[in-house]
Design an enzyme around this catalytic site. Structure first.
Site, short mmCIF file in Angstrom:
data_model
loop_
_atom_site.label_atom_id
_atom_site.label_comp_id
_atom_site.label_asym_id
_atom_site.label_seq_id
_atom_site.Cartn_x
_atom_site.Cartn_y
_atom_site.Cartn_z
N ASP A 119 39.70 45.09 48.45
CA ASP A 119 39.02 44.73 47.20
C ASP A 119 39.13 43.22 47.04
O ASP A 119 39.91 42.56 47.73
CB ASP A 119 39.68 45.45 46.02
CG ASP A 119 39.03 45.10 44.69
OD1 ASP A 119 37.80 44.93 44.66
OD2 ASP A 119 39.74 44.95 43.68
N SER A 120 38.38 42.70 46.08
CA SER A 120 38.48 41.28 45.80
C SER A 120 39.83 40.92 45.17
O SER A 120 40.23 39.77 45.19
CB SER A 120 37.36 40.88 44.84
OG SER A 120 37.40 41.72 43.70
N GLU A 172 43.02 41.23 35.61
CA GLU A 172 43.79 40.40 36.54
C GLU A 172 44.92 39.66 35.81
O GLU A 172 45.91 39.30 36.41
CB GLU A 172 42.88 39.38 37.25
CG GLU A 172 41.91 40.00 38.24
CD GLU A 172 42.54 40.39 39.60
OE1 GLU A 172 43.46 39.71 40.07
OE2 GLU A 172 42.09 41.40 40.18
N CYS A 183 35.59 48.21 46.17
CA CYS A 183 35.06 47.12 45.35
C CYS A 183 33.60 47.46 45.02
O CYS A 183 32.77 47.60 45.94
CB CYS A 183 35.13 45.81 46.13
SG CYS A 183 34.38 44.42 45.25
N THR A 189 31.36 45.67 43.69
CA THR A 189 30.43 44.59 44.01
C THR A 189 30.06 44.61 45.49
O THR A 189 28.87 44.57 45.84
CB THR A 189 31.08 43.24 43.63
OG1 THR A 189 31.49 43.30 42.26
CG2 THR A 189 30.14 42.09 43.83
N CYS A 201 33.43 49.42 38.56
CA CYS A 201 34.22 48.35 39.15
C CYS A 201 35.64 48.91 39.21
O CYS A 201 36.12 49.52 38.24
CB CYS A 201 34.14 47.12 38.25
SG CYS A 201 35.41 45.90 38.57
N THR A 202 36.30 48.70 40.35
CA THR A 202 37.60 49.36 40.54
C THR A 202 38.71 48.80 39.63
O THR A 202 39.78 49.38 39.54
CB THR A 202 38.03 49.26 42.01
OG1 THR A 202 37.82 47.93 42.46
CG2 THR A 202 37.23 50.22 42.87
N HIS A 203 38.44 47.70 38.98
CA HIS A 203 39.42 47.18 38.02
C HIS A 203 39.43 47.99 36.71
O HIS A 203 40.43 48.02 36.00
CB HIS A 203 39.09 45.73 37.64
CG HIS A 203 39.46 44.72 38.68
ND1 HIS A 203 38.85 44.66 39.90
CD2 HIS A 203 40.39 43.72 38.66
CE1 HIS A 203 39.37 43.64 40.59
NE2 HIS A 203 40.29 43.06 39.86
#
Ligand code: DGL
Length: 269
Positions: free
Chosen positions: A11-12, A152, A74, A76, A186-188
């Site tokens: 992931d990012s 984050e 991710c 995106t 979005c995985t967040h």
């Protein structure tokens, strides 16, 4: 292909750890290698070309570590790859089709919401996948660019007022539109699912894109005889492209990594 090899996840940043949590739950004997490209997060505000380049490097790193399968955790990257015709490797999947399929199965009123990064929403990938799986579905999409920085930076508690205010701004229009299912594209976002649920109410089902991607991967691994046959618990190795300490500090808020060492790497090496 060796079934004893690890599963790679990238992931990012930290969001893909929601997929790691799911692997540990449903595939507890699998070894996992996770790459969080924290030096370059967020991906969701970048161009298609840049995201493709980053995704290639992330995939290259995991392949160089000898993984048997890759989950692009991710939204995106998955969205951009889908508009490019999908991942070339059959032993690799993203989050779009699995979460669209899950949403189409759960919805009763066929009104499905999608929240994701700006790039994901702009690509139209989720909408396309939903309409393919359920042609009569109405899709209400919303880009939520502030969610990733909130996660984050650890603004994830239900009583975190700035996070709640921002979430209300994004989500109340979806509630008014009468969705009964929402893809956290979005995985967040599963990390703030408490806040999201408080706003939308329990009657709206939340689909975690990372978790659905793992369920899909499990099926493919099974079909290809690639599930790890060992009976001992799988090992987790974590890599980040920015400071390992910082990654550890933020990640341990939502994943148990007590005995796991994070290693900082440079992708161009
Ligand atoms: N993890 C990314 C996704 O699922 C969001 C963070 C980013 O923008 O890089 O889309």
């Amino acid at each position: 292909m060796e079934s004893a090899l690890p599963i790679g996840v990238f992931d990012s940043g930290l969001g893909g750890l929601t997929a790691v949590n799911e692997i540990r739950k449903i595939l507890p004997n699998e070894d996992i290698i996770y790459l969080g490209d924290t030096a370059r997060v967020p991906y969701g505000t970048r161009s298609r070309e840049t995201i493709l380049e980053y995704a290639e490097e992330d995939l290259g790193f995991l392949k160089s570590r000898g993984v048997k399968y890759v989950i692009a955790a991710c939204g995106t990257v998955s969205s951009v790859m889908m508009s490019e015709g999908g991942f070339r490797d059959r032993l690799c999947n993203g989050v779009i089709e699995p979460s669209a399929a899950a949403a189409c199965k759960i919805t009763k009123n066929r009104r499905i919401g999608v929240i994701a990064t700006g790039t994901s929403i702009k690509s139209g990938s989720y909408e396309k996948a939903i309409k393919k799986a359920l042609p009569g579905a109405e899709v209400i999409s919303k880009a939520c660019p502030m969610f990733v920085p909130l996660v984050e930076n650890g603004y994830i508690q239900r009583d975190c007022i700035p996070a709640v205010k921002i979430a209300e701004e994004y989500l109340l229009p979806l509630k008014d539109a009468g969705i009964d299912t929402l893809i956290l594209g979005c995985t967040h976002y599963p990390l703030i699912s408490g806040i999201i649920s408080d706003i939308l109410g329990e009657e709206v089902s939340l689909i975690s894109s990372g978790a659905e991607a793992v369920r899909y991967a499990k099926k493919v691994l099974e079909e290809n005889g690639l599930l790890n046959k060992k009976s001992s618990p799988g090992e987790l190795r974590l890599y980040s492209t920015d400071s390992a300490e910082l990654f550890e500090e933020n990640a341990c808020r939502f994943i148990d990594i007590k005995d796991v060492k994070v290693e900082q790497i440079r992708l161009e090496e």
